[in-house]
Design a protein around this motif. Structure first.
Motif, PDB file in Angstrom:
ATOM      1  N   ASN A   6       0.827  -1.206   0.000  1.00 37.70           N
ATOM      2  CA  ASN A   6       0.000   0.000   0.000  1.00 37.70           C
ATOM      3  C   ASN A   6       0.865   1.262   0.000  1.00 37.70           C
ATOM      4  O   ASN A   6       0.576   2.230  -0.705  1.00 37.70           O
ATOM      5  N   ILE A   7       1.944   1.248   0.771  1.00 36.08           N
ATOM      6  CA  ILE A   7       2.859   2.399   0.811  1.00 36.08           C
ATOM      7  C   ILE A   7       3.513   2.597  -0.553  1.00 36.08           C
ATOM      8  O   ILE A   7       3.602   3.718  -1.068  1.00 36.08           O
ATOM      9  N   ILE A   8       3.971   1.506  -1.157  1.00 34.18           N
ATOM     10  CA  ILE A   8       4.615   1.580  -2.474  1.00 34.18           C
ATOM     11  C   ILE A   8       3.671   2.179  -3.512  1.00 34.18           C
ATOM     12  O   ILE A   8       4.058   3.018  -4.325  1.00 34.18           O
ATOM     13  N   SER A   9       2.436   1.758  -3.473  1.00 35.30           N
ATOM     14  CA  SER A   9       1.479   2.171  -4.502  1.00 35.30           C
ATOM     15  C   SER A   9       0.912   3.562  -4.277  1.00 35.30           C
ATOM     16  O   SER A   9       0.599   4.258  -5.245  1.00 35.30           O
ATOM     17  N   PHE A  10       0.779   3.978  -3.020  1.00 32.60           N
ATOM     18  CA  PHE A  10      -0.038   5.165  -2.774  1.00 32.60           C
ATOM     19  C   PHE A  10       0.626   6.284  -1.982  1.00 32.60           C
ATOM     20  O   PHE A  10       0.033   7.345  -1.827  1.00 32.60           O
ATOM     21  N   SER A  11       1.831   6.079  -1.487  1.00 33.77           N
ATOM     22  CA  SER A  11       2.476   7.182  -0.773  1.00 33.77           C
ATOM     23  C   SER A  11       2.759   8.323  -1.744  1.00 33.77           C
ATOM     24  O   SER A  11       3.312   8.109  -2.827  1.00 33.77           O
ATOM     25  N   PRO A  12       2.412   9.562  -1.379  1.00 34.38           N
ATOM     26  CA  PRO A  12       2.690  10.699  -2.272  1.00 34.38           C
ATOM     27  C   PRO A  12       4.164  11.085  -2.294  1.00 34.38           C
ATOM     28  O   PRO A  12       4.584  11.868  -3.151  1.00 34.38           O
ATOM     29  N   ASP A  13       4.939  10.527  -1.378  1.00 37.30           N
ATOM     30  CA  ASP A  13       6.352  10.879  -1.267  1.00 37.30           C
ATOM     31  C   ASP A  13       7.216   9.842  -1.988  1.00 37.30           C
ATOM     32  O   ASP A  13       7.232   8.663  -1.610  1.00 37.30           O
ATOM     33  N   HIS A  50      10.226   4.640  -2.618  1.00 35.53           N
ATOM     34  CA  HIS A  50      11.448   3.943  -3.012  1.00 35.53           C
ATOM     35  C   HIS A  50      12.068   3.203  -1.827  1.00 35.53           C
ATOM     36  O   HIS A  50      12.626   2.112  -1.992  1.00 35.53           O
ATOM     37  N   GLU A  51      11.960   3.790  -0.635  1.00 37.97           N
ATOM     38  CA  GLU A  51      12.438   3.098   0.563  1.00 37.97           C
ATOM     39  C   GLU A  51      11.639   1.816   0.777  1.00 37.97           C
ATOM     40  O   GLU A  51      12.199   0.753   1.079  1.00 37.97           O
ATOM     41  N   ALA A  52      10.314   1.917   0.600  1.00 37.35           N
ATOM     42  CA  ALA A  52       9.455   0.741   0.775  1.00 37.35           C
ATOM     43  C   ALA A  52       9.759  -0.315  -0.283  1.00 37.35           C
ATOM     44  O   ALA A  52       9.836  -1.514   0.019  1.00 37.35           O
ATOM     45  N   LYS A  57      12.585   8.537 -16.458  1.00 40.75           N
ATOM     46  CA  LYS A  57      12.085   7.166 -16.381  1.00 40.75           C
ATOM     47  C   LYS A  57      11.441   6.937 -15.023  1.00 40.75           C
ATOM     48  O   LYS A  57      11.916   7.441 -14.006  1.00 40.75           O
ATOM     49  N   LEU A  58      10.363   6.153 -15.032  1.00 39.62           N
ATOM     50  CA  LEU A  58       9.710   5.779 -13.780  1.00 39.62           C
ATOM     51  C   LEU A  58      10.512   4.691 -13.079  1.00 39.62           C
ATOM     52  O   LEU A  58      10.981   3.747 -13.722  1.00 39.62           O
ATOM     53  N   GLU A  59      10.668   4.830 -11.774  1.00 38.51           N
ATOM     54  CA  GLU A  59      11.123   3.682 -11.005  1.00 38.51           C
ATOM     55  C   GLU A  59      10.019   2.625 -11.055  1.00 38.51           C
ATOM     56  O   GLU A  59       8.833   2.946 -11.170  1.00 38.51           O
ATOM     57  N   TYR A  60      10.404   1.366 -10.968  1.00 42.34           N
ATOM     58  CA  TYR A  60       9.410   0.291 -11.025  1.00 42.34           C
ATOM     59  C   TYR A  60       8.308   0.518  -9.994  1.00 42.34           C
ATOM     60  O   TYR A  60       7.132   0.257 -10.244  1.00 42.34           O
ATOM     61  N   TRP A  61       8.687   1.047  -8.839  1.00 42.19           N
ATOM     62  CA  TRP A  61       7.729   1.222  -7.739  1.00 42.19           C
ATOM     63  C   TRP A  61       6.790   2.401  -7.950  1.00 42.19           C
ATOM     64  O   TRP A  61       5.858   2.593  -7.173  1.00 42.19           O
ATOM     65  N   ASP A  62       7.047   3.211  -8.992  1.00 42.59           N
ATOM     66  CA  ASP A  62       6.229   4.407  -9.221  1.00 42.59           C
ATOM     67  C   ASP A  62       5.108   4.187 -10.235  1.00 42.59           C
ATOM     68  O   ASP A  62       4.417   5.135 -10.610  1.00 42.59           O
ATOM     69  N   ARG A  63       4.924   2.964 -10.688  1.00 45.34           N
ATOM     70  CA  ARG A  63       3.906   2.702 -11.712  1.00 45.34           C
ATOM     71  C   ARG A  63       2.515   3.141 -11.266  1.00 45.34           C
ATOM     72  O   ARG A  63       1.720   3.635 -12.062  1.00 45.34           O
ATOM     73  N   ASN A  64       2.203   2.939  -9.990  1.00 44.18           N
ATOM     74  CA  ASN A  64       0.871   3.275  -9.481  1.00 44.18           C
ATOM     75  C   ASN A  64       0.893   4.515  -8.590  1.00 44.18           C
ATOM     76  O   ASN A  64      -0.071   4.779  -7.874  1.00 44.18           O
ATOM     77  N   ALA A  65       1.985   5.265  -8.635  1.00 47.42           N
ATOM     78  CA  ALA A  65       2.149   6.402  -7.724  1.00 47.42           C
ATOM     79  C   ALA A  65       1.101   7.485  -7.966  1.00 47.42           C
ATOM     80  O   ALA A  65       0.652   7.689  -9.099  1.00 47.42           O
ATOM     81  N   PRO A  66       0.707   8.190  -6.901  1.00 46.29           N
ATOM     82  CA  PRO A  66      -0.202   9.333  -7.076  1.00 46.29           C
ATOM     83  C   PRO A  66       0.432  10.388  -7.978  1.00 46.29           C
ATOM     84  O   PRO A  66       1.654  10.544  -8.014  1.00 46.29           O
TER      85      PRO A  66
END
Length: 625
Positions: free
Chosen positions: A192-199, A204-206, A289-298
């Motif tokens: 949830n943190i990876i997908s939805f944290s605005p930071d 990336h830490e998660a 480029k998007l980090e892999y973890w940013d695909r679903n980022a806000p």
């Protein structure tokens, strides 16, 4: 979240693990299976049509009791994975169910040894005729049935074979903890943190922490994956399945060629759909480029809406009601009667699911609600399953089971009506943009990403069969390759996210299940387009009638009232065209709303360039003098 959310009430199945009702059912089904075996074994082909019909009816009653026992133990276990007493109870029920069903195993075997002429002779009995769709489904795999002794051996071994490895995976995942920002969290919370944290830094830490923990535990995940792949290979070879996916396709009542066409169509659309979308997403975030973890980022600059549980419930029920008051009425039962377990907690299985349980009870839904827009869609998705399962109960347990290809249609249709409702009632242009971007990303997760999962497991199972055990490093490499192909050059795929495959439970629990999501998404896109065109009279009524048929018809018959045919070559492209249309809209809105941060940066640099150039010339001139 501090909001109080409902937990399910399992009393409609059993009052408790030690309840007299549960013990009575265990004793009754054990005795009933023994009597059933004595009465019918070796006599099915010679039975009269009425006796044949009676035998199926008795078989169904025993199956319902077994399914009730198993459903209760599974639901209880899935929300209490760390409770040793419940885990023991769950395992004991599985073993008892296995023992009982072993006594009933002969029935389907004898049914498959009967000639088509013998089966048709039995259909003069109305009772037997009622079960004809189920008989056809059972006999679809008759060319792959083994001798009774071998079938019994495989059946008995399952509980200490594949089922045990699945349990090990589930309990291992539930026990993992991830240190994010100094707080130890579960895998669903980390995701949830990876997908939805605005930071971005937090995301990336998660992501790095999830990758670290998964790699630390990779020996066990690799062992589970290789063991289950080999187990499947052995059984497939004995049964004569030529491809790893073939057994699933027969169970799903869909032809290999139809699934191949779906996969090929989705892959062919990568450049024009997913690659374009993720390039836009990089522009929205202002990165090359998007980090892999940013695909679903806000999306930066758009205040992310937080939804209370009451908000989510009201939105989904209102959306369902706008499409069909009857669908909303059924959906409301889940909330009014505590047929749903909502809040995340330690020891609870990650993700979400809908369980049909048994026709004499009702379905249950499990969520891990975090208050995001994605959680609203998860509720809409699972409630779609729940409505489908509730309506299909009238078919009885043997005919109510729906293959994934149609089961996911109901869930994704629930998402679509909810999305359209939210879009219609949202007046803020940027929030509408956010909804469209979220939905497009979700559709890509259901199509492109799920087909990437399918291609990953196809490669893994094929390589396991042809070359032997697949090393952890090779599993990671296969994952990275298929993800890069699916997501495109705008997304970074490297060793920092290469362990992500091990977090996908479907790859372990239900091999080759995932393509059903893409099947359902493309089918729903076509189905909803028919609804919007208004060419089918009483569409909502016909839609609910389709759901109520459960597994009594195949996809060709189910879709005929809507003028759709999944076997036609252009069917899947029509579904992908809907997603492409959303990507086209997002490109236009990105320019209109000024959402391209990279373009804005370039414009700022151009404006600054003359000043910078003049300063350089002046300094150079001074130096020359």
């Amino acid at each position: 979240m501090s909001e109080k959310m409902p937990a399910w009430d399992l009393n409609d199945l059993y009052p408790g693990m030690d309840s007299p009702e549960l013990k009575k059912d265990i004793a009754a089904v054990s005795a009933g299976a023994l009597k059933f075996e004595t009465r019918y074994k070796g006599k099915l082909a010679e039975s009269s049509p009425d006796e044949f019909g009676n035998s199926i009816e008795e078989y169904e009653k025993l199956d319902e009791t077994l399914s009730r026992l198993y459903a209760y133990s599974y639901l209880l276990h899935s929300t209490n994975l760390n409770d040793p007493k419940i885990s023991t109870f769950y395992q004991n029920i599985r073993e008892k169910s296995n023992d009982v069903s072993n006594k009933m195993l002969f029935f389907e075997l004898e049914l498959n040894t009967m000639s088509e002429e013998q089966v048709q002779e039995k259909m003069v009995s109305p009772k037997a005729k009622n079960y004809e769709p189920w008989i056809k489904n059972v006999r679809a795999a008759r060319d792959h049935m083994l001798s009774e002794d071998l079938e019994k051996m495989l059946h008995e071994k399952y509980v200490v074979g594949a089922a045990a490895w699945n349990r090990l995976f589930e309990e291992t995942m539930a026990s993992l903890r991830f240190n994010i920002g100094g707080k130890m969290v579960t895998e669903p919370e980390a995701t949830n943190i990876i997908s939805f944290s605005p930071d971005a830094k937090t995301r990336h830490e998660a992501g790095a922490e999830v990758d670290r923990v998964m790699k630390k535990n990779m020996p066990i995940f690799s062992l589970i994956t290789n063991t289950l792949a080999k187990d499947k290979q052995i059984e497939d070879e004995w049964r004569g399945y030529k491809r790893p996916v073939s057994a699933r396709n027969i169970e799903n009542q869909v032809e290999d060629e139809v699934v191949d066409a779906l996969v090929d169509t989705v892959v062919a659309n990568h450049p024009d759909v997913s690659h374009r979308f993720y390039k836009m997403k990089a522009d929205w975030l202002g990165v090359d480029k998007l980090e892999y973890w940013d695909r679903n980022a806000p999306i930066p600059g758009l205040p992310e809406k937080q939804y209370s549980w009451e908000d989510a419930k009201n939105i989904v029920l209102s959306a369902y009601n706008e499409f069909s008051p009857e669908m909303a009425k059924i959906g409301k039962k889940f909330f009014d009667n505590n047929w749903i377990d909502v809040a995340p907690k330690e020891g609870k299985m990650g993700g979400a699911y809908a369980h049909p349980t048994v026709p004499s009870a009702h379905p249950y839904l499990m969520l891990n609600f975090m208050g995001k827009a994605d959680d609203v869609m998860a509720l809409a998705h699972e409630l779609g399953h729940g409505v489908h399962q509730y309506l299909a109960r009238s078919q009885g347990i043997l005919k109510s089971h729906t293959p994934i290809t149609l089961a996911e249609t109901a869930s994704i249709f629930g998402e679509m009506v909810t999305f359209q409702y939210m879009l219609k009632h949202e007046k803020d242009p940027k929030q509408r943009f956010a909804l469209l971007a979220e939905k497009t990303g979700s559709m890509l997760n259901s199509t492109v990403r799920q087909i990437a999962f399918h291609r990953f497991e196809t490669k893994v199972h094929t390589e396991r069969r042809e070359q032997g055990e697949v090393a952890p490093e090779r599993l990671d490499k296969i994952w990275t390759e298929v993800q890069s192909d699916a997501l495109g050059p705008a997304v970074k795929n490297d060793e920092r996210s290469s362990s992500s495959w091990a977090t996908i439970p479907h790859l372990i629990r239900t091999p080759f299940y995932v393509y059903g999501y893409a099947f359902g998404d493309c089918l729903v896109n076509s189905l909803y387009s028919v609804h919007q065109e208004g060419k089918v009279e009483d569409f909502p009524k016909k839609y609910l009638e389709m759901l109520s048929k459960g597994g009594s018809e195949r996809h060709q018959q189910m879709l005929k009232p809507f003028g759709l045919d999944a076997s036609k070559p252009d069917f899947w492209q029509k579904g992908m065209n809907v997603i492409k249309g959303f990507v086209d809209q997002l490109e236009v809105l990105t320019d209109e709303l000024g959402m391209n941060k990279n373009k804005a940066k370039q414009a700022d640099n151009k404006q600054a360039a003359p000043v910078q150039s003049g300063m350089v010339k002046k300094v150079t001139g001074l130096k020359s003098r």
